[in-house]
Motif scaffolding. Sequence first.
Motif, PDB file in Angstrom:
ATOM      1  N   ILE A 172       0.845  -1.206   0.000  1.00  0.00           N
ATOM      2  CA  ILE A 172       0.000   0.000   0.000  1.00  0.00           C
ATOM      3  C   ILE A 172       0.876   1.250   0.000  1.00  0.00           C
ATOM      4  O   ILE A 172       0.589   2.227  -0.716  1.00  0.00           O
ATOM      5  N   ALA A 173       1.954   1.222   0.795  1.00  0.00           N
ATOM      6  CA  ALA A 173       2.866   2.373   0.825  1.00  0.00           C
ATOM      7  C   ALA A 173       3.547   2.555  -0.535  1.00  0.00           C
ATOM      8  O   ALA A 173       3.739   3.690  -1.011  1.00  0.00           O
ATOM      9  N   VAL A 174       3.888   1.446  -1.207  1.00  0.00           N
ATOM     10  CA  VAL A 174       4.489   1.518  -2.549  1.00  0.00           C
ATOM     11  C   VAL A 174       3.502   2.165  -3.525  1.00  0.00           C
ATOM     12  O   VAL A 174       3.880   3.034  -4.337  1.00  0.00           O
ATOM     13  N   THR A 175       2.240   1.763  -3.429  1.00  0.00           N
ATOM     14  CA  THR A 175       1.212   2.338  -4.310  1.00  0.00           C
ATOM     15  C   THR A 175       1.084   3.836  -4.074  1.00  0.00           C
ATOM     16  O   THR A 175       0.991   4.623  -5.033  1.00  0.00           O
ATOM     17  N   HIS A 176       1.074   4.250  -2.804  1.00  0.00           N
ATOM     18  CA  HIS A 176       1.000   5.688  -2.494  1.00  0.00           C
ATOM     19  C   HIS A 176       2.211   6.422  -3.061  1.00  0.00           C
ATOM     20  O   HIS A 176       2.082   7.550  -3.578  1.00  0.00           O
ATOM     21  N   PHE A 177       3.369   5.800  -2.939  1.00  0.00           N
ATOM     22  CA  PHE A 177       4.595   6.448  -3.420  1.00  0.00           C
ATOM     23  C   PHE A 177       4.561   6.601  -4.948  1.00  0.00           C
ATOM     24  O   PHE A 177       4.900   7.652  -5.500  1.00  0.00           O
ATOM     25  N   LEU A 178       4.126   5.546  -5.650  1.00  0.00           N
ATOM     26  CA  LEU A 178       4.082   5.590  -7.119  1.00  0.00           C
ATOM     27  C   LEU A 178       2.940   6.457  -7.639  1.00  0.00           C
ATOM     28  O   LEU A 178       2.974   6.898  -8.812  1.00  0.00           O
ATOM     29  N   HIS A 179       1.952   6.686  -6.797  1.00  0.00           N
ATOM     30  CA  HIS A 179       0.804   7.494  -7.220  1.00  0.00           C
ATOM     31  C   HIS A 179       1.229   8.928  -7.543  1.00  0.00           C
ATOM     32  O   HIS A 179       0.570   9.604  -8.350  1.00  0.00           O
ATOM     33  N   ASN A 218       0.984  -4.158  -8.623  1.00  0.00           N
ATOM     34  CA  ASN A 218       0.431  -3.901  -9.963  1.00  0.00           C
ATOM     35  C   ASN A 218      -0.955  -3.274  -9.930  1.00  0.00           C
ATOM     36  O   ASN A 218      -1.754  -3.461 -10.854  1.00  0.00           O
ATOM     37  N   SER A 219      -1.254  -2.558  -8.875  1.00  0.00           N
ATOM     38  CA  SER A 219      -2.562  -1.900  -8.801  1.00  0.00           C
ATOM     39  C   SER A 219      -2.630  -0.628  -9.658  1.00  0.00           C
ATOM     40  O   SER A 219      -3.718  -0.184 -10.032  1.00  0.00           O
ATOM     41  N   LEU A 220      -1.498  -0.007  -9.960  1.00  0.00           N
ATOM     42  CA  LEU A 220      -1.452   1.176 -10.834  1.00  0.00           C
ATOM     43  C   LEU A 220      -1.015   0.722 -12.229  1.00  0.00           C
ATOM     44  O   LEU A 220       0.074   0.155 -12.396  1.00  0.00           O
ATOM     45  N   GLU A 221      -1.853   1.004 -13.227  1.00  0.00           N
ATOM     46  CA  GLU A 221      -1.604   0.528 -14.590  1.00  0.00           C
ATOM     47  C   GLU A 221      -0.313   1.078 -15.175  1.00  0.00           C
ATOM     48  O   GLU A 221       0.445   0.371 -15.844  1.00  0.00           O
ATOM     49  N   ASN A 222      -0.041   2.361 -14.910  1.00  0.00           N
ATOM     50  CA  ASN A 222       1.144   2.998 -15.503  1.00  0.00           C
ATOM     51  C   ASN A 222       2.441   2.591 -14.806  1.00  0.00           C
ATOM     52  O   ASN A 222       3.521   2.862 -15.351  1.00  0.00           O
ATOM     53  N   TYR A 223       2.341   2.018 -13.608  1.00  0.00           N
ATOM     54  CA  TYR A 223       3.557   1.687 -12.857  1.00  0.00           C
ATOM     55  C   TYR A 223       3.573   0.212 -12.449  1.00  0.00           C
ATOM     56  O   TYR A 223       3.970  -0.139 -11.334  1.00  0.00           O
TER      57      TYR A 223
END
Length: 931
Positions: free
Chosen positions: A486-493, A533-538
Motif C-alpha cells: 500500500i505504501a508503494v502504491t502511495h509512493f508511485l501514485h 500492480n494496482s497502478l496501470e502505468n507503474y
Amino acid sequence: IQKLCDRVASSTLLDDRRDAVRALKSLSKKYRLEVGIQAMEHLIHVLQTDRSDSEIIGYALDTLYNVISNDLEEEEQEENSAKQVDDLGSQFTEIFIKQQENVTLLLTLVEEFDFHVRWPGVKLLTSLLKQQGPQVQQIILVSPMGVSRLMDLLADSREVIRNDGVLLLQQLTKSNAAIQKIVAFENAFERLLDIITEEGNSDGGIVVEDCLLLLQNLLKNNNSNQNFFKEGSYIQRMKPWFEVGDDNCGWSAQKVTNLHLMLQLVRVLVSPTNPPGATSSCQKAMFHCGLLQQLCTILMATGVPADILTETINTVSEVIRGCQTNQDYFASVNAPSNPPRPAIVVLLMSMVNERQPFVLRCAVLYCFQCFLYKNQKGQGEIVSTLLPSTIDATGNSVSAGQLLCGGLFSTDSLSNWCAAVALAHALQENATLKEQLLRVQLATSIGNPPVSLLQQCTNILSQGSKVQTRVGLLMLLCTWLSNCSIAVTHFLHNPANVPFLTGQIAENLGEEEQLVQGLCALLLGISIYYNDNSLENYRKEKLKQLIEKRIGRENFIEKLGFISKHELYSRAAQKPQPSFSSPDHMMFDHEFTKLVKELEGVISKAIYKSSEEDKKEEEVKKTLEQHDNIVTHYKKVIREQDQELEELKQRINTLTSQNEQLQATVTQQVSQIQQHKDQYNLLKVQLGKDTQHHNSHGDTLQMNGIQTEEVSKLKEELEEWKNKHELLQGQLKEKDSVIEKLNSSQLEMGAAEHSLQTSRFGGLEHSNELQKELEMLRSQIQLQSAEISKLQMENQKLQVMNTAADPMLGDSGATAATRSELEARLEQEIKELKSQVKALSEEKESLKQQLDSSTSTVAILQDKNSRLEREVAESKKEQDDLLVLLADQDQKIAAQKMKLKDFGVAVEDEDDTESGDQGDEDEDGDEEEQD
C-alpha cells in the motif's frame, strides 16, 4: 658491575653477598642494560639459594624489577626512544622466562608473608606479564595452584600489596578466558566488590578504578563468568554504586572515572553482542533489584557531567533493549519538570537540538532505537502521536511525534538524519504502522492544503538538500515501503517520484553523490519488488522497461552495489550503537544495513526476471499468502482457544476457592447450629419454667400442649417412687438381717446328728436360692434408684435453667414458629418420660410380687427352722439323760469289779475295758447316727 657480580657469585659470607646485591640494585636504574646483561644470572641464583634471608631476596627482586620494567625508563626517555625501551624490557623478560622454573620460583616467593619479599615479587611478576603476557600466562596456568596463589594477594591486610595484587591480576586476566574463569571461581567477584564498598564506591580513589578494570577483564566477552556473576546475585550489589544523591555539584575527576567504569561494567553484562538469553536474564535482574530505576534517576538528575550523562543514556539503552518489561518501565519515567514530561520526550528534545553535544545526541538516538527494538507497543505509541485523532489541539504539550517531524524538516541536517532514522525504527517490521503512517497530514504553510508525510519527504528529496539529509530520508522511505504494498502504491501514485529516482540514478555524479544514487536505486528496486500492480502505468513490467531504457540493468545493479561497498556502511554494520567520529560520518544506521543485505540480492534478481517469471512468482506469492492466511487463521483460533483455556482455568481456580470457602462456611454453620441446638435446649427448659411462673400469676400459657399440672404430677410420682424405694431398701435390710441370723443358727447346728444335717442342707440350699433372688431384686432396685436420681438431676437442671433464662422468655416466645417447634420437641420428651414411668410402674409390680414370694419363703423357712430347733433341743435332752444313765452304770460296774476282786475272781485289764467301752460307745454312736 663485574666486580659486584663476582662478589655475589664467589663470596662465602652472606653479608658480603647482600652488600653486593644492594650495590647492584642502586646501579640498576641508571645502568639498566649492563646490570641486566651481567647480573641477571647471578640474581636468579641468589633467589634459588639464599631464600632463608629475606633482605637479600628483596634486593635481588628489586634489581630484577628495575632491569625488566619499562615504567621508570618511560618517564625519563623521549617519545622517539620509547620503542627501544620496550624492546629492552621485552628482551630481558624473554631471557628470564626462558627457564620456566624462574616463574615458578617467583610464584613461590610471592607466597612469602614478609613484606620485603612479597611486594617486590608482585611488582616483578606484574612487569613480566606486561612485557610477555601470553607466555607468562601460560606458565602460570600450568603451574600447580599458580592462579590460586596470586588470588591470596587480595586478602592481604597490607593495602599496598593488595592494591598491587589487583594490578597484577589485571595483567594476568587480559585476553585469557581460562585464567578469567579460574579467578572468578576463586571468589574474585566477592572480594573485589568488598574492596569497592570499603573504599566508598564511586567516591573511592584509584583503587576502585583498578578493581573495576579487573571486573571488566573478568566479564567482558566471557559468558561463563557473566552467568556466574548473575547467579551469584552480584548484580544486586551494583545498585549502591549509582546512589549519587541530590547534591551533584563538585564531581571530582576520579569520581567521574569511577562512575564511567561502573556504567561500562553494567553495559558489559547487557551488551547486544552477548547471547540473547544471558542478556535478557541480566536485564530482568537489573529491573527487579532497582538498578534500572537508579540509572533513570541519574538520567533525569541535574548537575550530572555531560560525559557521565551520555554514558548513562547508553547504559539505560542497552538495559532496556529488547526487554518488554524494562521498555514499559522506561516509557513510564517522567522528568522532574512542571508539568512532568515523559523522559522519552525530554531526550528527543535534546536529540533534535543542534546546540547539544554530538555524542549526547548520538546516545539519545541509540536510546530511542533500543526503546523501540522488538517493542510493537512502544512503536504504536510513538506513531499514534502523529495520527490526526491523537494530536493535542491545545498545543500545551509536545509529543514525541511532533518532535520527530520538527527534526525531520528542520534546517539542521544532523537533526534531519536523526529524526528520519528514529522514525524508521518506529516502523521497523511493523506493516500495520506503515499503513497508519500514510494517514499523517502536515500543514506546510498557511493557506495551502495539508500534505501527507510521505509526499513531504519526497518533496524535500527533490529540492536538493544536503547529502546527510537526503540519505536519512531515503533510509526512512526504504524502510517504510519495504514489505508494504500500500505504501508503494502511495509512493508511485505521485507522478514526479519515479522520474526523479531514474534521473538521480542515471546521472554520473561525484563520489559524494554515489551513496545517494545507490539509495535511490534501492528505493526504486523496492517499488518494483513490493509492487502489487494496482497502478496501470507503474506495473512491475513497465518499471523494468523504464530502467532498461533510461538506466540500463547493469548500470542499475552497479549503482545499487554502491551502498554495501561504502566504508561507512561496513562500519555501521558492526554494532547497533551509532558511534561516529564526526557528524559528517553519520550516514548509515545498523538496522538499515540489515535491510540492505536482505533486499540487495532479491532486487537484483527481480530486475532480470521476465514477465512470465513474474507471473509465476505472483502465483506462488498468492499461494503463499493463502497458506499464510490459513496459518494465521489457525494461529488465531489456537490463540483464542488458549485464552479460553486460561479463562476456564481461572474459573476453575475461582470455583475451587469458592467451594473451599463454602465448605468452611458450612462447617462454621454446622457448629453454629449445634450451638443453637444447645441454646434451644436451654430455652426449652426456660419456657417450661416460664409457664409455671405465668401460671402462678394466672397466665393460661401452654407449651407443647401439656399443662404445668402434668409436670407437677410427674414430680409427685418421682417423690412417691423415691419413698417406695426407701421402704424397699429398709425391707431388704430387715430380710438380710433375718437371713444372717438363720445362717448363724445353721452354723451352730453343725455339730448335730447326721440326720439333722441332711435336712439342714436342704434348708441351706433353699436359703441360697432366696439370697440369689434377693441379690437380683437388689440390683434391680439399684438400677431404678439410678434412674430416679437421673430424673431428679434433670429436674434440678430444668429448674436452674428456667430460673436463669427468665429474662429471655419474652424473646424466646417472640415468634410462633419457634414456640411450635419447642412445643413439638417438649411433647416428644414428655412422651418419653411417660413411657419411662410406665416401665417403672411395671417393674414396681414385678418387684412387689417377688417380694411377696420372698416373704412367704422366709416364713416357711422360719417354721422349718423352729421345728428343727425343737427337735435339736429334744435330742440334747435325751443325750443328757443317757449320759446320766451311763455314769450310773459305770459306777455300778466298778463296784461289781471291786467285789469280784475281793472274791478272787479274775477281772479284765482297765485298758481292755476302756477299749471295749470305747468300742461300745462307737457302736452306740453308730446306732444313734443310724437312728
